[in-house]
Design a protein around this motif. Structure first.
Motif, PDB file in Angstrom:
ATOM      1  N   LYS A  41       0.850  -1.190   0.000  1.00 58.57           N
ATOM      2  CA  LYS A  41       0.000   0.000   0.000  1.00 58.57           C
ATOM      3  C   LYS A  41       0.882   1.234   0.000  1.00 58.57           C
ATOM      4  O   LYS A  41       1.716   1.420   0.886  1.00 58.57           O
ATOM      5  CB  LYS A  41      -0.897  -0.012   1.222  1.00 58.57           C
ATOM      6  CG  LYS A  41      -1.758   1.231   1.362  1.00 58.57           C
ATOM      7  CD  LYS A  41      -2.783   1.076   2.458  1.00 58.57           C
ATOM      8  CE  LYS A  41      -3.531   2.374   2.697  1.00 58.57           C
ATOM      9  NZ  LYS A  41      -4.548   2.229   3.735  1.00 58.57           N
ATOM     10  N   PHE A  49     -11.583   9.419  -0.576  1.00 55.66           N
ATOM     11  CA  PHE A  49     -11.927   8.473   0.489  1.00 55.66           C
ATOM     12  C   PHE A  49     -11.830   9.147   1.852  1.00 55.66           C
ATOM     13  O   PHE A  49     -12.676   8.950   2.727  1.00 55.66           O
ATOM     14  CB  PHE A  49     -10.965   7.282   0.441  1.00 55.66           C
ATOM     15  CG  PHE A  49     -11.089   6.319   1.607  1.00 55.66           C
ATOM     16  CD1 PHE A  49     -11.909   5.208   1.516  1.00 55.66           C
ATOM     17  CD2 PHE A  49     -10.374   6.527   2.788  1.00 55.66           C
ATOM     18  CE1 PHE A  49     -12.018   4.323   2.586  1.00 55.66           C
ATOM     19  CE2 PHE A  49     -10.482   5.646   3.850  1.00 55.66           C
ATOM     20  CZ  PHE A  49     -11.305   4.543   3.753  1.00 55.66           C
ATOM     21  N   ARG A  50     -10.817   9.959   2.017  1.00 52.03           N
ATOM     22  CA  ARG A  50     -10.645  10.614   3.323  1.00 52.03           C
ATOM     23  C   ARG A  50     -11.768  11.616   3.584  1.00 52.03           C
ATOM     24  O   ARG A  50     -12.136  11.845   4.723  1.00 52.03           O
ATOM     25  CB  ARG A  50      -9.251  11.237   3.406  1.00 52.03           C
ATOM     26  CG  ARG A  50      -8.185  10.144   3.431  1.00 52.03           C
ATOM     27  CD  ARG A  50      -6.761  10.671   3.451  1.00 52.03           C
ATOM     28  NE  ARG A  50      -5.818   9.568   3.296  1.00 52.03           N
ATOM     29  CZ  ARG A  50      -4.518   9.722   3.123  1.00 52.03           C
ATOM     30  NH1 ARG A  50      -4.002  10.938   3.087  1.00 52.03           N
ATOM     31  NH2 ARG A  50      -3.730   8.664   2.990  1.00 52.03           N
ATOM     32  N   ARG A  53       0.950  10.109   5.996  1.00 53.57           N
ATOM     33  CA  ARG A  53       1.087   8.691   6.296  1.00 53.57           C
ATOM     34  C   ARG A  53       2.382   8.085   5.729  1.00 53.57           C
ATOM     35  O   ARG A  53       2.503   6.886   5.582  1.00 53.57           O
ATOM     36  CB  ARG A  53      -0.094   7.919   5.722  1.00 53.57           C
ATOM     37  CG  ARG A  53      -1.447   8.384   6.218  1.00 53.57           C
ATOM     38  CD  ARG A  53      -2.457   7.248   6.180  1.00 53.57           C
ATOM     39  NE  ARG A  53      -3.827   7.670   6.068  1.00 53.57           N
ATOM     40  CZ  ARG A  53      -4.525   8.313   6.997  1.00 53.57           C
ATOM     41  NH1 ARG A  53      -3.954   8.654   8.135  1.00 53.57           N
ATOM     42  NH2 ARG A  53      -5.777   8.634   6.790  1.00 53.57           N
ATOM     43  N   GLN A 113       2.931   4.130   5.125  1.00 52.63           N
ATOM     44  CA  GLN A 113       2.634   3.682   3.766  1.00 52.63           C
ATOM     45  C   GLN A 113       3.879   3.882   2.892  1.00 52.63           C
ATOM     46  O   GLN A 113       4.729   4.701   3.184  1.00 52.63           O
ATOM     47  CB  GLN A 113       1.442   4.462   3.209  1.00 52.63           C
ATOM     48  CG  GLN A 113       0.175   4.246   4.052  1.00 52.63           C
ATOM     49  CD  GLN A 113      -1.021   5.039   3.573  1.00 52.63           C
ATOM     50  OE1 GLN A 113      -0.930   5.853   2.653  1.00 52.63           O
ATOM     51  NE2 GLN A 113      -2.160   4.808   4.204  1.00 52.63           N
ATOM     52  N   LYS A 166      -2.280  -1.565  -3.786  1.00 51.17           N
ATOM     53  CA  LYS A 166      -3.143  -0.390  -3.694  1.00 51.17           C
ATOM     54  C   LYS A 166      -2.308   0.876  -3.746  1.00 51.17           C
ATOM     55  O   LYS A 166      -1.303   0.953  -3.046  1.00 51.17           O
ATOM     56  CB  LYS A 166      -3.905  -0.454  -2.367  1.00 51.17           C
ATOM     57  CG  LYS A 166      -4.784   0.738  -2.089  1.00 51.17           C
ATOM     58  CD  LYS A 166      -5.360   0.660  -0.716  1.00 51.17           C
ATOM     59  CE  LYS A 166      -6.064   1.959  -0.438  1.00 51.17           C
ATOM     60  NZ  LYS A 166      -6.373   2.130   0.945  1.00 51.17           N
ATOM     61  N   SER A 214     -10.425   5.540  -4.468  1.00 53.26           N
ATOM     62  CA  SER A 214     -11.376   6.650  -4.591  1.00 53.26           C
ATOM     63  C   SER A 214     -10.967   7.692  -5.630  1.00 53.26           C
ATOM     64  O   SER A 214     -11.801   8.166  -6.394  1.00 53.26           O
ATOM     65  CB  SER A 214     -11.566   7.307  -3.229  1.00 53.26           C
ATOM     66  OG  SER A 214     -10.326   7.748  -2.704  1.00 53.26           O
ATOM     67  N   TYR A 259     -15.349   0.933  -6.537  1.00 57.28           N
ATOM     68  CA  TYR A 259     -16.598   1.682  -6.382  1.00 57.28           C
ATOM     69  C   TYR A 259     -17.474   1.515  -7.621  1.00 57.28           C
ATOM     70  O   TYR A 259     -18.619   1.941  -7.622  1.00 57.28           O
ATOM     71  CB  TYR A 259     -16.278   3.158  -6.099  1.00 57.28           C
ATOM     72  CG  TYR A 259     -15.405   3.302  -4.865  1.00 57.28           C
ATOM     73  CD1 TYR A 259     -15.949   3.173  -3.592  1.00 57.28           C
ATOM     74  CD2 TYR A 259     -14.020   3.480  -4.975  1.00 57.28           C
ATOM     75  CE1 TYR A 259     -15.148   3.249  -2.455  1.00 57.28           C
ATOM     76  CE2 TYR A 259     -13.210   3.562  -3.854  1.00 57.28           C
ATOM     77  CZ  TYR A 259     -13.781   3.435  -2.595  1.00 57.28           C
ATOM     78  OH  TYR A 259     -12.976   3.495  -1.480  1.00 57.28           O
TER      79      TYR A 259
HETATM   80  C1  PBG Z   1      -7.501   3.182   5.699  1.00 60.29           C
HETATM   81  C2  PBG Z   1      -7.774   3.109   4.257  1.00 60.29           C
HETATM   82  C3  PBG Z   1      -7.618   4.103   3.275  1.00 60.29           C
HETATM   83  C4  PBG Z   1      -8.168   3.577   2.095  1.00 60.29           C
HETATM   84  C5  PBG Z   1      -8.582   2.288   2.381  1.00 60.29           C
HETATM   85  N1  PBG Z   1      -8.310   2.012   3.695  1.00 60.29           N
HETATM   86  C6  PBG Z   1      -7.141   5.492   3.354  1.00 60.29           C
HETATM   87  C7  PBG Z   1      -5.767   5.794   3.714  1.00 60.29           C
HETATM   88  O1  PBG Z   1      -4.907   4.940   3.861  1.00 60.29           O
HETATM   89  O2  PBG Z   1      -5.557   6.988   3.892  1.00 60.29           O
HETATM   90  C8  PBG Z   1      -8.281   4.295   0.790  1.00 60.29           C
HETATM   91  C9  PBG Z   1      -9.351   3.817  -0.124  1.00 60.29           C
HETATM   92  C10 PBG Z   1      -9.658   4.690  -1.271  1.00 60.29           C
HETATM   93  O3  PBG Z   1      -9.016   5.720  -1.528  1.00 60.29           O
HETATM   94  O4  PBG Z   1     -10.614   4.337  -1.982  1.00 60.29           O
HETATM   95  N2  PBG Z   1      -6.207   3.056   6.097  1.00 60.29           N
END
Ligand code: PBG
Length: 327
Positions: free
Chosen positions: A195, A204-205, A217, A221, A248, A274, A313
């Motif tokens: 990730k 998403f956020r 992050r 990440q 991801k 997202s 989605y």
């Molecule tokens: C939580 C998480 C995130 C997403 C899935 N699980 C956000 C992030 O890591 O900030 C993102 C999913 C998306 O953008 O569709 N850790």
């Protein structure tokens, strides 16, 4: 030169011929639909930056699952917008939280639907980071036991797969051990193994109100520039007991997806995140692209690159098209 005896165009002449030699297909059963669960009843609130996606109360989520199930989608991935947040994200392991409630209601209505739960703290902490913080730093090892508590609440409620997304070191081993000790050795883990720290998570956020209050992050990440590190992360998660590994985001990381599938030959998922969805929606709303064709092309690219499962989605829209024989 083989021309003129070799003419690849011969097999492109008619729709049936093209279909006969098509190498990749997407099925509704390949797709996992993410759902955002909020407290309350009869809530169905569209996410501004993700047209067609909603924050759903448990009752509305059950209805959505029924629709998805009728269309042939086999699985949903649940995210929470909890009713309270604190420094450590303690509502994540509350047995009456929105996620355990949603799991129970969905499994009661649709026992066969595979309910996956995202396991992380960013939706539950007041600061929006994915675990316990101290002096601005994420406390990896101190967060692991809390992750196990959260997983056990999901497991008790009847989740079918747990999907930890926090990119903490040792999270798969800790969860495997914690679940096994409590009688859940049969419960699979789908690891967000590779990730990346990506700007594609922006919408998403918004949807789950989990943007970090300070910092970012990048200390947990991965750097989008790193391929070898992604391989190492996936390898570690497999060693620790991951049953499904995930890459991801999807579109900007198709090379990683392809390599993960080839190298490890594990059930492999990709997250069509997202921002990837929002870009397509925004361009389509402006009349700049053909939304359906773009959607099909994107989903096909994931399958062609090696994905067995696609978290997207577009799940409902794709399945609806498929049912009408249009995809
Ligand atoms: C939580 C998480 C995130 C997403 C899935 N699980 C956000 C992030 O890591 O900030 C993102 C999913 C998306 O953008 O569709 N850790």
């Amino acid at each position: 030169m083989p021309f003129p005896s070799v003419r690849p165009r011969r097999l492109r002449r008619t729709p049936f011929l093209r279909e006969m030699v098509r190498e990749t297909s997407v099925e509704a059963s390949d797709l996992i639909a993410p759902l955002f669960i909020v407290p309350g009843e009869r809530v169905e609130r569209e996410v501004a930056s993700m047209p067609g996606q909603h924050q759903l109360s448990v009752d509305s989520a059950v209805k959505r699952c029924q629709r998805l199930g009728d269309l042939g989608v086999r699985s949903v991935l649940l995210f929470a917008i909890p009713d309270f947040k604190d420094e450590i994200g303690s509502s994540a392991w509350h047995p009456q939280g929105v996620i355990p409630k949603a799991i129970k209601a969905i499994k009661a209505a649709l026992p066969e639907l595979v309910v996956i739960t995202d396991l992380c703290f960013c939706e539950y902490t007041s600061h929006g980071h994915c675990g316990i913080m101290k002096d601005g730093e994420l406390q990896n090892d101190a967060t692991l036991p809390n992750l196990v508590k959260q997983a056990l609440v999901h497991a008790d409620a009847g989740a079918d797969i747990i999907a930890p997304s926090g990119m903490l070191d040792g999270m798969i081993a800790a969860l495997r051990h914690g679940l096994d000790e409590s009688g859940f050795s049969h419960l699979p883990l789908m690891s967000y193994a590779a990730k990346f720290a990506s700007a594609f998570y922006g919408p998403f956020r918004d949807a789950v109100q989990s943007a970090p209050e300070y910092g970012d992050r990048r200390s947990y990440q991965m750097d989008p520039a790193n391929f070898n590190e992604a391989m190492r992360e996936v390898e570690l998660d497999i060693e620790q007991g991951a049953d499904i590994v995930m890459v991801k985001p999807g579109l900007a990381f198709l090379d990683v997806l392809r390599a993960v599938k080839e190298r490890f030959q594990m059930p492999t998922a990709v997250y069509n995140v997202s921002g990837e969805y929002a870009m397509v929606k925004a361009a389509a709303q402006n009349g700049w692209i053909d939304e359906q064709r773009i959607m099909l092309e994107i989903l096909t690219s994931f399958k062609r690159a090696g994905a067995d499962l696609i978290i997207t989605y577009f799940a409902e829209a794709f399945a609806a098209l498929r049912n009408k024989g249009l995809a």
